[in-house]
Design an enzyme around this catalytic site. Structure first.
Site, short mmCIF file in Angstrom:
data_model
loop_
_atom_site.label_atom_id
_atom_site.label_comp_id
_atom_site.label_asym_id
_atom_site.label_seq_id
_atom_site.Cartn_x
_atom_site.Cartn_y
_atom_site.Cartn_z
N ASP A 72 0.86 -1.19 0.00
CA ASP A 72 0.00 0.00 0.00
C ASP A 72 0.89 1.24 0.00
O ASP A 72 1.47 1.60 1.03
CB ASP A 72 -0.91 0.01 1.25
N LYS A 118 -6.84 3.42 -3.61
CA LYS A 118 -7.23 3.44 -2.20
C LYS A 118 -7.40 4.88 -1.75
O LYS A 118 -6.60 5.74 -2.13
CB LYS A 118 -6.13 2.71 -1.40
N LYS A 176 -10.17 0.39 -2.60
CA LYS A 176 -10.08 0.18 -1.16
C LYS A 176 -10.34 1.48 -0.41
O LYS A 176 -9.47 2.34 -0.35
CB LYS A 176 -8.71 -0.38 -0.78
#
Lengths: 301, 335, 479
Positions: B171, B235, B271
């Site tokens: 991430d 995300k 996400k």
């Protein structure tokens, strides 16, 4: 036991009157109180004697509340002002007693004052979503422009409540200030602060966000001086100031060019109010935007 | 949306640069220079904030009951990236988290595992061990998370560390400063470099920190920028700023992945992270997925929740559905 | 739409509303039978179940109601505005308190989704009463002279598409200004008006100030023609509106009409597409398209036609049609068999004239009145579906090349109620809005209503405005 209890008169519970600041009920930072008496000089209660620091805290609370309150829809503000009327109606008897004691009125006359005060909230509840339609509007400028003027609240307003009309006068100066989205710091009538302090309890239970109205009691001149000079206060209503104090405060207010509503002689607070108490604390914003216009080629969008 | 439809827009907005409407390489041309990339991103359709938020709110009024709720709760559990990203993280804490991810409800072994645990790079090895054999993935934030204020080689070293320790997913955070300064190509190049560092084994989630990008137009541009650069997931946020995942910004990103697949054939995951704490919230997000991107995204390969406290609420709701009585915090594990 | 994530039924409870087997007319504060004893049935359009039996007003009842209103007028108009205000505030509050009950009732009687009655109709109804309550004691500030006077008895005839909201639009300003009213709800949706009568009683409203006469067109015609009515307000079809205009000709009756429309929703190539799609869907499928200001003509810039239509079709495929009481239903039932027949006939005519018809895969319930969301493409100005008001979930798609052409096509209709403009460019919005001959123009949004905002049409969409400060004028003697 039961026989005995019938013969002994029950001792009542006194209320401790407190300030109303930022949605909470603090005692004065000064730790001091002053005696409040009825019109015949009989002791009623001790009221907080607000200090400069209490005034400063009230400004912080009012400023913090301004964004949310001025940003609420006019409809939402109207609903809340009407809610205040509803809650006040339910506590009518309490205020009739407090006003009667404070102003030396008969119960009937005090009741008339309280009823008029309830109706005054209703009157201003109706104004929240109409004042812009009465004082704003489109302007037909000479050119290809959309041009619209709208009123906006000026900000944090210090209100010196009327000294004589402890409740109807008080409501008549608070409601127009907050109806349009301002937030207020109210200095209660010095001699008769109890109805104002009790009003705080009504406001706290009427969905009015904390900090929109802040109520201080004490020596009007002492509290008003720092507020009139405060750089984060945008306007001041001098309703409760005498001539000398009004002049002094107006001079102090000039420092950051506060909007000043001078004291006006009001014989009868029951009379139908106009719109002046609202417009005194409104700015006008005019927005321009080009429109297309027919040009040389026939059209230009 | 047909590729032809989208193509017409880009052809119009983007002059002759887009020549091949249906394949990703055509879009690769838009990253030829800072100015072509800027023209492409600024040529994307605008977002009307009021309309977007109204749509998100309207989908939020869907009423999900009984069987649909049971389905949604299990799906949501399976989509959780169970996260701990604290300075105070220890191997013990991470092991506990791994155990929780593998067996969310010790009293009910039919409970799905979470999708992953999400930890800092130095905890990847511990996490790997903790979830071994459970099918739970290990995700690691990297690239000088959460601020991302470090030199590129430092960020890449961070990524290499995590991947070497066995991270299945990375991430990363984008350089918001560069994005807000309009240096889109810098942001793009960095993502490409991180993607390369991930190698073939690790999937890349690109965090925009939507709260710092501030406008919906920026979020849409960042979404396309990230997807063009090869993100496997886009995300919302780090969970470390004031505004994190919201229904509106997630809806906007779901529209972006939907449109990107329609144009390129490449599917990208989404996400939302931070601020999703209740089952009710999670189900609202699943409704957004269902009615925006569609059921192809209703799978933890394509949609995740970055969350920590959400899991226990999902578990309590799951117990409620099973037993008919409301559960309490004493009946789920504290980790 | 079969999906892994299939929403289970989520019906709103019917038990919140208690519908009596029969209802009378509401005259002079009492429920009463019709003079000739006639009754009619009202059915739930989603199931065809009979909900209740209603007294049917005739000419004698109209006369009785007008007399009651006349009698009540003297005291009502003499009340201080602040007292009238408080009655209206009470009504507004009771509506808020009973809003879920009224929403379910409205959904049962009208067929529209509970989502709409709960989130749109009822909040707007309450807000309308709140707004006009506030005007009752401020009329001298409204810009209609220093001492504006009420007109007298208002005869009001309302349609079935927003039964309670149209009642609010009529009754709230009438009472605020000191008039008394006789209102005729539509024959297919009389229930919410009768529940409103009960609210008037709860609020302690003096007898005769509000009279409700359920009935058919003949009762409406008698009301409009009654010599002791001072003001006529009608919302409904343009054909009936014209009849009413002829009826009141030569009298001193003040008339306002809110009639049909064929709103153009204009989408430029720089529009925020995802939001435009939502606006188009809301513009034509809100209330099954049974909305006078519906955006029933989509005017899309030719350069983005394919892209927009693809998005639109994909979005239509997610619409959920079915039980109006289900909280997840987007599209409910058509209000009546008669209306369904009209929509069906016009859609068939569209096909026959060569327009291309499309609907998403959509299963229609067995009983009740249903029509699938429908798109017509390849439509030109000459097609009937581009000219006639369909009043159903049917969207006609036309294209344009330039802003001038968009304006010309948008204005090329006998109607002039609403229009929409979608573009990110502010000056284009304002320039196009300037040139549109329509009473309401929405930019980057559609079908937005607010009690503070005047609503009404140009041309054959009627005259007079409802809502806002402007809405007071229809009920005031402003000579």
């Amino acid at each position: 036991m039961s026989d005995k209890s019938e013969t002994i008169e029950r001792l009542s519970v006194f209320k401790t009157y407190k300030l109303y600041v930022g949605g909470k009920f603090p005692r004065s930072e000064s730790g001091r109180v002053y005696e409040v008496t009825d019109s015949k000089g009989k002791w009623l209660a001790n009221a907080p004697l607000s200090s400069r620091k209490d005034a400063r805290d009230a400004v912080v609370a009012a400023r913090k509340a301004f964004g949310g309150w001025s940003g609420a829809t006019a409809y939402n503000r109207g609903q809340i002002l009407y809610r205040i009327a509803e809650v006040l109606q339910g506590r009518r008897d309490q205020f009739v007693r407090e006003v009667a004691e404070a102003e030396g009125l008969s119960k009937a006359k005090a009741a008339a004052q309280v009823d008029a005060a309830i109706d005054r909230w209703v009157w201003y509840a109706g104004w929240t979503d109409k004042i812009a339609q009465v004082v704003g509007g489109g302007n037909p400028v000479a050119g290809p422009f959309f041009n619209l003027s709208s009123p906006e609240p000026t900000g944090v307003v210090t209100v010196l409540a009327p000294q004589e009309s402890s409740f109807l006068g008080l409501v008549s100066v608070i409601a127009p200030v907050i109806a349009t989205g301002n937030t207020a710091i109210v200095i209660a009538s010095e001699k008769s602060p109890l109805p104002a302090l009790s009003l705080g309890e009504v406001l706290a239970t009427s969905d009015l966000p904390g900090g929109v109205v802040n109520v201080l009691s004490g020596r009007t001149a002492e509290i008003a001086a720092p507020l009139a000079a405060h750089q984060d206060v945008n306007a001041i209503d001098l309703a409760g100031a005498d001539e000398a104090l009004a002049k002094e405060l107006e001079i102090a207010a000039a420092d950051n060019l506060k909007r000043v509503l001078r004291p006006q002689a009001v014989d009868n607070w029951s009379a139908a109010p106009g719109t002046e108490r609202m417009t005194a604390f409104l700015e006008t914003k005019t927005v321009w935007h080009p429109t297309g216009s027919l040009g040389a080629s026939g059209s230009s969008y | 949306m047909s590729a032809r439809g989208l193509y017409s827009r880009y052809a119009r907005r983007y002059g002759g640069v887009v020549t091949m409407p249906t394949s990703a390489p055509a879009l690769a041309d838009v990253t030829a220079s800072d100015s072509t990339l800027r023209r492409f991103l600024h040529g994307l359709p605008g977002v009307d904030a009021v309309g977007l938020e109204a749509r998100a709110a309207s989908l939020g009024t869907r009423s999900i009951k009984t069987t649909a709720k049971a389905y949604a709760i299990d799906l949501a559990i399976s989509m959780v990236d169970l996260t701990t990203l604290e300075g105070a993280d220890t191997p013990g804490k991470v092991r506990a988290l791994g155990a929780k991810a593998a067996h969310p409800d010790p009293t009910d072994r039919t409970t799905p595992t979470t999708a992953a645990v999400c930890v800092y790079p130095d905890m990847v090895a511990v996490a790997k061990e903790a979830v071994a054999g459970s099918g739970v993935k290990v995700a690691s934030v990297a690239t000088a998370f959460p601020a991302g204020r470090a030199a590129l080689d430092v960020k890449l070293a961070d990524v290499h560390d995590a991947v070497a320790a066995g991270a299945d997913e990375i991430d990363m955070v984008i350089d918001r400063g560069a994005f807000l300064a309009g240096k889109y190509l810098k942001v793009y190049d960095e993502i490409v470099a991180v993607k390369e560092a991930c190698g073939a084994s690790a999937r890349l989630k690109v965090i925009f920190e939507t709260g710092e990008l501030s406008t919906y137009d920026n979020i849409r541009r960042a979404s396309w920028l990230g997807m063009l650069a090869g993100a496997d997931f886009i995300k919302t946020s780090t969970g470390k700023v004031a505004v994190n995942a919201t229904p509106a910004n997630t809806l906007l990103m779901l529209e972006a992945v939907r449109d990107f697949r329609a144009q390129t054939g490449v599917q990208v995951g989404v996400k939302p992270a931070g601020g999703i704490r209740t089952s009710k919230d999670a189900i609202k997000f699943l409704v957004l997925v269902n009615e925006t991107a569609g059921e192809d995204w209703l799978d933890n390969h394509w949609f995740r929740f970055g969350a920590s406290s959400l899991l226990n609420d999902l578990l309590m709701q799951r117990q409620k559905l099973a037993t008919g009585r409301y559960s309490g915090p004493d009946y789920v594990t504290v980790d | 739409m079969a999906s892994a994530f299939e929403y289970a039924p989520a019906p709103e409870s019917r038990s919140v509303v208690d519908i009596a087997p029969s209802y009378g007319l509401f005259i002079d504060g009492e429920f009463t039978e019709a003079a000739d004893g006639k009754v009619f049935k009202t059915v739930s359009p989603s199931t065809e179940e009979v909900l209740s039996e209603i007294a049917q007003a005739g000419e004698a009842d109209v006369d009785r109601a007008v007399k009651a209103a006349r009698k009540a007028f003297e005291k009502w108009s003499a009340l201080p505005g602040s007292e009238r205000a408080k009655y209206l505030f009470r009504i507004a509050r009771i509506i808020q308190e009973r809003s879920r009950e009224l929403a379910v009732l409205e959904t049962l009687d009208n067929g529209k989704p509970i989502k709409e009655t709960r989130d749109a109709d009822l909040p707007l109804v309450a807000a309308h009463f709140f707004y006009y309550a506030g005007w009752a004691d401020k009329l001298e500030h409204a810009g209609f002279g220093t001492a504006p006077k009420p007109l007298g008895v208002a005869g009001q005839v309302i349609p079935w598409n927003f039964p309670l909201l149209m009642l609010a639009w009529k009754i709230a300003p009438a009472l605020a200004t000191g008039n008394t009213v006789v209102l005729k709800p539509a024959e297919t949706t009389p229930l919410s008006a009768l529940f409103f009568a009960d609210i008037c009683r709860q609020a302690g409203l003096p007898k005769g100030v509000v009279n409700i006469l359920p009935g058919y067109g003949d009762a409406g015609a008698a009301l409009v023609a009654h010599p002791d009515v001072n003001k006529v307000a009608f919302t409904g079809s343009t054909a009936v509106g014209k009849e009413i205009a002829r009826t009141v000709a030569g009298t001193r009756k003040k008339l306002t009409l809110e009639l049909g429309g064929k709103g153009a929703n204009i989408v430029f190539d720089d529009a925020p597409i995802d939001q435009a799609v939502e606006g188009i869907v809301g513009g034509i499928f809100f209330n099954q398209g049974q909305v006078c200001c519906a955006g029933s003509r989509l005017l899309v810039q030719e350069s983005i036609q394919d892209e927009l239509l693809d998005s639109l079709k994909r979005r239509l495929s997610t619409l959920r049609l079915g039980d109006p009481l289900d909280k997840n239903t987007d599209i409910g039932a058509i209000n009546s068999a008669e209306q369904l027949a009209r929509i069906t006939a016009l859609a068939e005519q569209g096909e026959a004239e060569g327009a291309e018809r499309w609907s998403p895969a959509c299963e229609l319930p067995e009983s009740g009145y249903w029509f699938a969301p429908t798109l017509f493409t390849n439509v030109t100005q000459a097609h009937t579906v581009a000219r006639d008001e369909i009043f159903g979930p049917v969207l006609s798609v036309l294209t344009f090349r330039t802003p001038d052409e968009a304006v010309a096509k948008a204005n090329n209709t006998q109607y002039g109620l609403s229009a929409g403009i979608w573009t990110e460019k502010g000056s284009r919005i304002l320039a196009v809005a300037n040139k549109l001959r329509a009473g309401v123009v929405w930019s980057n949004t559609f079908n937005k209503f607010d009690p503070t905002s005047p609503f009404g049409g140009y041309k054959e969409s009627g005259f007079g405005r409802e809502g806002g400060r402007h809405g007071l004028e229809a009920y005031l003697d402003v000579r």
